[in-house]
Design a protein around this motif. Structure first.
Motif, PDB file in Angstrom:
ATOM      1  N   PRO A 100      -4.172  -3.697  -9.300  1.00  0.00           N
ATOM      2  CA  PRO A 100      -4.911  -3.081  -8.482  1.00  0.00           C
ATOM      3  C   PRO A 100      -5.825  -3.809  -7.738  1.00  0.00           C
ATOM      4  O   PRO A 100      -6.322  -4.752  -8.102  1.00  0.00           O
ATOM      5  CB  PRO A 100      -5.457  -1.869  -9.259  1.00  0.00           C
ATOM      6  CG  PRO A 100      -4.785  -1.966 -10.632  1.00  0.00           C
ATOM      7  CD  PRO A 100      -4.085  -3.403 -10.821  1.00  0.00           C
ATOM      8  N   MET A 101      -5.865  -3.660  -6.353  1.00  0.00           N
ATOM      9  CA  MET A 101      -6.694  -4.419  -5.396  1.00  0.00           C
ATOM     10  C   MET A 101      -8.057  -3.827  -5.001  1.00  0.00           C
ATOM     11  O   MET A 101      -8.883  -4.322  -4.389  1.00  0.00           O
ATOM     12  CB  MET A 101      -6.197  -4.981  -4.318  1.00  0.00           C
ATOM     13  CG  MET A 101      -4.791  -5.960  -4.578  1.00  0.00           C
ATOM     14  SD  MET A 101      -4.006  -6.483  -2.892  1.00  0.00           S
ATOM     15  CE  MET A 101      -5.398  -7.193  -2.304  1.00  0.00           C
ATOM     16  N   GLU A 102      -8.309  -2.440  -5.392  1.00  0.00           N
ATOM     17  CA  GLU A 102      -9.478  -1.853  -4.852  1.00  0.00           C
ATOM     18  C   GLU A 102     -10.766  -2.355  -5.194  1.00  0.00           C
ATOM     19  O   GLU A 102     -11.578  -2.567  -4.289  1.00  0.00           O
ATOM     20  CB  GLU A 102      -9.291  -0.233  -5.329  1.00  0.00           C
ATOM     21  CG  GLU A 102      -8.533   0.639  -4.702  1.00  0.00           C
ATOM     22  CD  GLU A 102      -7.143   0.459  -5.213  1.00  0.00           C
ATOM     23  OE1 GLU A 102      -6.953  -0.215  -5.937  1.00  0.00           O
ATOM     24  OE2 GLU A 102      -6.163   1.059  -4.581  1.00  0.00           O
ATOM     25  N   VAL A 103     -10.782  -2.935  -6.543  1.00  0.00           N
ATOM     26  CA  VAL A 103     -12.248  -3.481  -6.870  1.00  0.00           C
ATOM     27  C   VAL A 103     -12.407  -4.855  -6.070  1.00  0.00           C
ATOM     28  O   VAL A 103     -13.526  -5.113  -5.559  1.00  0.00           O
ATOM     29  CB  VAL A 103     -12.222  -3.767  -8.423  1.00  0.00           C
ATOM     30  CG1 VAL A 103     -13.529  -4.298  -8.760  1.00  0.00           C
ATOM     31  CG2 VAL A 103     -12.194  -2.332  -9.059  1.00  0.00           C
ATOM     32  N   ARG A 104     -11.379  -5.601  -6.154  1.00  0.00           N
ATOM     33  CA  ARG A 104     -11.430  -6.930  -5.429  1.00  0.00           C
ATOM     34  C   ARG A 104     -11.710  -6.680  -3.862  1.00  0.00           C
ATOM     35  O   ARG A 104     -12.299  -7.738  -3.169  1.00  0.00           O
ATOM     36  CB  ARG A 104     -10.069  -7.743  -5.636  1.00  0.00           C
ATOM     37  CG  ARG A 104      -9.974  -8.097  -7.291  1.00  0.00           C
ATOM     38  CD  ARG A 104      -8.824  -8.895  -7.565  1.00  0.00           C
ATOM     39  NE  ARG A 104      -8.674  -9.323  -8.765  1.00  0.00           N
ATOM     40  CZ  ARG A 104      -8.105  -8.843  -9.933  1.00  0.00           C
ATOM     41  NH1 ARG A 104      -8.005  -7.601  -9.746  1.00  0.00           N
ATOM     42  NH2 ARG A 104      -8.094  -9.703 -10.895  1.00  0.00           N
ATOM     43  N   MET A 105     -10.983  -5.883  -3.342  1.00  0.00           N
ATOM     44  CA  MET A 105     -10.988  -5.628  -1.955  1.00  0.00           C
ATOM     45  C   MET A 105     -12.518  -5.060  -1.556  1.00  0.00           C
ATOM     46  O   MET A 105     -13.297  -5.587  -0.582  1.00  0.00           O
ATOM     47  CB  MET A 105     -10.163  -4.532  -1.444  1.00  0.00           C
ATOM     48  CG  MET A 105      -8.805  -5.018  -1.458  1.00  0.00           C
ATOM     49  SD  MET A 105      -7.492  -3.837  -0.819  1.00  0.00           S
ATOM     50  CE  MET A 105      -8.027  -3.561   0.915  1.00  0.00           C
ATOM     51  N   SER A 106     -12.961  -4.269  -2.556  1.00  0.00           N
ATOM     52  CA  SER A 106     -14.580  -3.956  -2.393  1.00  0.00           C
ATOM     53  C   SER A 106     -15.435  -5.150  -2.205  1.00  0.00           C
ATOM     54  O   SER A 106     -16.445  -5.381  -1.539  1.00  0.00           O
ATOM     55  CB  SER A 106     -14.779  -2.859  -3.557  1.00  0.00           C
ATOM     56  OG  SER A 106     -14.013  -1.689  -3.116  1.00  0.00           O
ATOM     57  N   ARG A 161      -0.034   4.999  -4.666  1.00  0.00           N
ATOM     58  CA  ARG A 161      -0.697   4.480  -5.605  1.00  0.00           C
ATOM     59  C   ARG A 161      -1.806   3.571  -5.344  1.00  0.00           C
ATOM     60  O   ARG A 161      -2.588   2.969  -6.190  1.00  0.00           O
ATOM     61  CB  ARG A 161       0.178   3.935  -6.618  1.00  0.00           C
ATOM     62  CG  ARG A 161       1.205   4.501  -7.322  1.00  0.00           C
ATOM     63  CD  ARG A 161       2.477   3.954  -7.759  1.00  0.00           C
ATOM     64  NE  ARG A 161       1.752   3.130  -8.996  1.00  0.00           N
ATOM     65  CZ  ARG A 161       2.424   2.007  -9.576  1.00  0.00           C
ATOM     66  NH1 ARG A 161       3.630   1.789  -9.342  1.00  0.00           N
ATOM     67  NH2 ARG A 161       1.761   1.157 -10.602  1.00  0.00           N
ATOM     68  N   GLY A 162      -2.075   3.498  -3.748  1.00  0.00           N
ATOM     69  CA  GLY A 162      -3.264   2.628  -3.420  1.00  0.00           C
ATOM     70  C   GLY A 162      -2.340   1.113  -3.093  1.00  0.00           C
ATOM     71  O   GLY A 162      -1.520   0.932  -2.999  1.00  0.00           O
ATOM     72  N   THR A 163      -3.765   0.388  -2.951  1.00  0.00           N
ATOM     73  CA  THR A 163      -3.211  -1.052  -2.434  1.00  0.00           C
ATOM     74  C   THR A 163      -3.058  -1.837  -3.681  1.00  0.00           C
ATOM     75  O   THR A 163      -4.129  -2.053  -4.545  1.00  0.00           O
ATOM     76  CB  THR A 163      -4.265  -1.526  -1.501  1.00  0.00           C
ATOM     77  OG1 THR A 163      -4.340  -0.673  -0.320  1.00  0.00           O
ATOM     78  CG2 THR A 163      -3.913  -3.189  -1.092  1.00  0.00           C
ATOM     79  N   ARG A 164      -1.907  -2.556  -3.948  1.00  0.00           N
ATOM     80  CA  ARG A 164      -1.910  -3.290  -4.979  1.00  0.00           C
ATOM     81  C   ARG A 164      -1.004  -4.678  -4.776  1.00  0.00           C
ATOM     82  O   ARG A 164      -0.471  -4.825  -3.614  1.00  0.00           O
ATOM     83  CB  ARG A 164      -0.634  -2.577  -6.034  1.00  0.00           C
ATOM     84  CG  ARG A 164      -1.346  -1.369  -6.436  1.00  0.00           C
ATOM     85  CD  ARG A 164       0.032  -0.468  -7.159  1.00  0.00           C
ATOM     86  NE  ARG A 164       0.970  -0.058  -6.192  1.00  0.00           N
ATOM     87  CZ  ARG A 164       2.074  -0.448  -6.381  1.00  0.00           C
ATOM     88  NH1 ARG A 164       2.733  -0.917  -7.315  1.00  0.00           N
ATOM     89  NH2 ARG A 164       3.172   0.149  -5.659  1.00  0.00           N
ATOM     90  N   THR A 224       0.824  -1.311  -0.022  1.00  0.00           N
ATOM     91  CA  THR A 224       0.015  -0.096  -0.153  1.00  0.00           C
ATOM     92  C   THR A 224       0.951   1.139  -0.080  1.00  0.00           C
ATOM     93  O   THR A 224       1.770   1.395   0.721  1.00  0.00           O
ATOM     94  CB  THR A 224      -0.891  -0.110   1.288  1.00  0.00           C
ATOM     95  OG1 THR A 224      -1.713  -1.108   1.257  1.00  0.00           O
ATOM     96  CG2 THR A 224      -1.718   1.144   1.200  1.00  0.00           C
TER      97      THR A 224
END
Length: 366
Positions: A221-227, A182-185, A179
């Motif tokens: 990128p993990m945002e979608v998967r984390m959501s 650039r976000g969580t990757r 993290t």
């Protein structure tokens, strides 16, 4: 007199065994159900945490397999390119000749109709595919090396650490959730090994067959998967909460029912103890007071005859007084009861034993 003593003593004597027992179903329910509730909540919490941890591990495993598949697909594509010694594409504003192939006399060609083509080697092709993938927002990959020819392929800190481990032979692949700004990757990296086809472009590099000449890192990128995972975790949490709440209500309800039954049973037992105490105390009173009372009645009748005949009654009066004092002593013993002890009165009857010396110990059944 016995009933007065009973009113003072029965609560202590008959209720001593139940004095600490809750009289309220609510208190008894809490006393019985609280340990089960705490244990159940602890187990439910542990289950929720285990579920959350398992989903996180499943997500990491899924991303690792996805990144590994991306890497292998890129590797296959690069190998196809290398086996053909590079491929030619038309020169455009986006695809200019590779400056790092300027020593290759076959880098650029022109067709009969004047169209210009340039050779795309595996590294150049990999960078262009990476840019397309990044624009699509799905993933990004980066070809890199500890000794890059193209400065754009310079390894970052994380990649440098993994490449060093690859060269030392300590790892065959690396992955990690990071993290940053650039976000969580999810970052994945595997080494690029020298193969026979690679020497067409790297014959002067000094590498040997099988050497680690770099690596390809994949960023997902993990945002979608984390959501999605968070939504799934919330659904699981709601399901666990419903099941847990239903179970707790069932436990408390069952405990409440049994608590009421237990309290009624205890109350009946206490009533039986009080009745038994009253009977035993009444029996003791009847037994102890009957003799002096009989004597008083007898001498009272005798006094009645003597008074009517004007005979002396002093001796009889003294006996009556003595018997009254005896009754007073019996009453004092009853009022000073400090222990609950019985003695056999008849074959199937017990009465209070009034001959216990008074002391200050707690009332108890011996």
């Amino acid at each position: 007199i016995p009933m007065k003593i009973l009113s003072k003593k029965s609560k202590k004597v008959s209720g001593k065994g139940f004095s600490a027992f809750p009289k309220s179903p609510l208190k008894l329910t809490l006393m019985f159900s609280l340990p089960f509730v705490l244990i159940f909540i602890s187990l439910l919490t542990a289950l929720i945490l285990w579920e959350k941890k398992s989903r996180e591990q499943e997500l990491v495993t899924e991303l690792r397999e996805t990144a590994r598949a991306y890497f292998e697909q890129i590797l296959i594509t690069r190998l196809w390119n290398a086996n053909h010694g590079g491929v030619y594409v038309e020169v455009t504003n986006k695809t200019q000749p590779n400056p790092y192939l300027r020593d290759d006399p076959e880098r650029d060609i022109v067709t009969i109709d004047g169209r210009k083509y340039t050779k795309i080697n595996p590294a150049y092709m990999t960078r262009q595919i990476s840019e397309i993938a990044y624009q699509k927002g799905r993933y990004k990959f980066h070809i890199t090396s500890l000794k890059p020819v193209n400065p754009m392929n310079k390894a970052d800190g994380w990649e440098t650490r993994q490449l060093s481990l690859f060269e030392e032979g300590k790892k065959e692949e690396a992955y990690e959730v990071v993290t940053d700004n650039r976000g969580t990757r999810f970052r994945y990296m595997a080494p690029l090994l020298m193969e026979a086809a690679c020497f067409k472009c790297h014959e002067k590099s000094g590498y040997k067959l099988g050497d680690v000449r770099g690596g390809i890192s994949v960023d997902i990128p993990m945002e979608v998967r984390m959501s999605a995972q968070l939504a799934q975790t919330k659904r699981s949490l709601i399901a666990f909460s419903i099941i847990g709440t239903t179970t707790l209500i069932f436990i408390v309800a069952i405990t409440w029912i049994f608590s009421r039954r237990i309290i009624r049973s205890v109350e009946r037992e206490m009533e039986n103890e009080r009745l038994k105490t009253a009977i035993q105390l009444a029996g003791a009173a009847a037994h102890e007071l009957r003799q002096p009372m009989t004597a008083i009645i007898g001498y009272a009748e005798l006094l009645k005859d003597k008074v009517s005949k004007h005979e002396p009654v002093k001796e009889e009066l003294e006996i009556v007084v003595q018997q009254c004092y005896k009754m007073d002593e019996i009453i004092k013993k009853m009022l000073s009861i400090t222990k609950y002890k019985t003695k056999v009165y008849s074959e199937d009857t017990e009465i209070f034993d009034l001959e216990i010396p008074p002391d200050k110990t707690d009332i108890k059944k011996e």
